[in-house]
Design an enzyme around this catalytic site. Structure first.
Site, PDB file in Angstrom:
ATOM      1  N   SER A   1       0.838  -1.197   0.000  1.00  0.00           N
ATOM      2  CA  SER A   1       0.000   0.000   0.000  1.00  0.00           C
ATOM      3  C   SER A   1       0.875   1.250   0.000  1.00  0.00           C
ATOM      4  CB  SER A   1      -0.904   0.003   1.232  1.00  0.00           C
ATOM      5  OG  SER A   1      -0.119   0.166   2.410  1.00  0.00           O
TER       6      SER A   1
ATOM      7  N   ASP B   1      -1.215  -1.837  -4.090  1.00  0.00           N
ATOM      8  CA  ASP B   1      -2.591  -1.801  -3.610  1.00  0.00           C
ATOM      9  C   ASP B   1      -3.064  -0.347  -3.503  1.00  0.00           C
ATOM     10  OD1 ASP B   1      -4.989  -2.809  -2.590  1.00  0.00           O
ATOM     11  OD2 ASP B   1      -4.265  -2.798  -0.519  1.00  0.00           O
TER      12      ASP B   1
ATOM     13  N   GLU C   1     -10.801  -0.266  -9.835  1.00  0.00           N
ATOM     14  CA  GLU C   1     -11.938  -0.437  -8.922  1.00  0.00           C
ATOM     15  C   GLU C   1     -13.122   0.368  -9.426  1.00  0.00           C
ATOM     16  OE1 GLU C   1     -13.107   0.283  -4.209  1.00  0.00           O
ATOM     17  OE2 GLU C   1     -11.063  -0.294  -4.759  1.00  0.00           O
TER      18      GLU C   1
ATOM     19  N   GLY D   1     -11.055  -2.782   6.947  1.00  0.00           N
ATOM     20  CA  GLY D   1     -10.943  -2.731   8.399  1.00  0.00           C
ATOM     21  C   GLY D   1     -11.577  -3.927   9.089  1.00  0.00           C
TER      22      GLY D   1
ATOM     23  N   GLY E   1     -11.326  -5.696   1.213  1.00  0.00           N
ATOM     24  CA  GLY E   1     -12.023  -5.704   2.505  1.00  0.00           C
ATOM     25  C   GLY E   1     -12.545  -7.082   2.871  1.00  0.00           C
TER      26      GLY E   1
END
Length: 309
Positions: A50, A82, A134, A181, A212
């Site tokens: 990330s 990412d 995305e 999360g 996720g």
């Protein structure tokens, strides 16, 4: 063995109706725990970085650690960016040795998302690198990605087809109810499988991605709660839902939160039992083993990719 792209990896996953794990990495112990598990299970592997990881550990250190993992294991490993926020970040990773990048233009309007994705695709493909994009927005928080529940939107199947056709992207992260999360659901867990099936049918033989998707394993949450600050109400994606997604065109499942929980739980337990310890090797070694154990569980029971390398 050099780094691989996800092209062949995803084709095998699509045909075999399983998913490849994409695990976020931040340091040596995390990488070692992941690759040791994958080697023992003979599983294909995506190590992803990330923006926060690049800032924390530096690009060059992470690339060299992954190169060491390749030499150590001989596994097919893709190194993936990412949530690349713009063209320049993606370009930096393409030029810096990554075999796969994600351009996340989901915060932009549809046409702007197409434009920035197409620009990345053209640059990446000319250099043998594959691209994930995305469409739709996941709620939750992960590093620099912060989306309120009210701003989350599910992926529109018709837009997904148009997006793929116009951008030439290699894989697409879709929003069907997961979130970033440890707090993914309020109430009963639910994913929109009807939407997933429709997108998969409209984009046949095309790899889809779930972000996720940590299952937030209760054993690690309980251990974190027992030995330190509580993580109340954490609820991940049920494993059976992820197994089902892998049979419906989802070829890549992202896992980050579970890595953090496994490592944190182990370190908290170590210091609770050995409060005077100050040797990093003594608390990072069991943390590495906790990550390895968790990843082996994912490979066998969630991704169904054991023995597929």
């Amino acid at each position: 063995m050099p780094l691989v792209t996800t092209k062949e990896m995803f084709q095998k996953a699509y045909d075999g109706q399983y998913a490849v794990g994409a695990f976020n990495v931040n340091n040596m112990e995390i990488i070692q725990g992941i690759v040791d598990a994958a080697k023992e299970e003979n599983a294909p592997l995506i190590l992803q970085v990330s923006a926060g990881a690049r800032k924390y550990a530096k690009h060059v250190y992470l690339v060299k650690l992954v190169e060491a993992a390749l030499e150590d294991t001989g596994l097919p490993i893709a190194l993936h960016l990412d949530h690349g926020e713009d063209f320049e970040v993606c370009k930096s990773c393409i030029d810096g040795g990554f075999s796969s990048v994600m351009i996340d233009g989901s915060k932009h309007p549809f046409e702007e998302n197409i434009a920035v994705t197409k620009k990345v695709v053209e640059y990446a493909h000319a250099r043998g690198v594959v691209v994930e994009a995305e469409l739709g927005r996941l709620a939750g928080v992960e590093d620099a990605v912060k989306v309120n529940a009210k701003d989350a939107t599910y992926t529109d199947p018709d837009q997904a087809v148009e997006f793929v056709e116009r951008t030439g992207v290699d894989s697409l992260a879709i929003a069907i109810g997961t979130s970033h999360g440890a707090y993914k659901f309020k109430g009963e867990p639910s994913l929109d499988f009807a939407r997933l099936e429709k997108i998969s049918k409209m984009l046949p033989n095309f790899p889809l991605v779930l972000h996720g998707a940590s299952t937030v394993l209760p054993e690690f949450v309980a251990k974190c709660n027992e030995y330190g600050g509580e993580i109340p109400g954490a609820q991940g994606v049920p494993e059976d839902m992820l197994l089902r997604a892998g049979k419906l065109g989802v070829c890549k499942i992202n896992i980050d939160t579970d890595l953090r929980l496994a490592m944190t739980a182990s370190i908290r337990e170590h210091f609770a039992k050995h409060p005077g310890d100050f040797d990093p090797r003594q608390y990072l070694k069991p943390a590495r083993e906790a990550i390895k154990s968790m990843v082996k569980h994912k490979v066998k029971n969630v991704l169904n990719c054991s023995g597929r390398a």
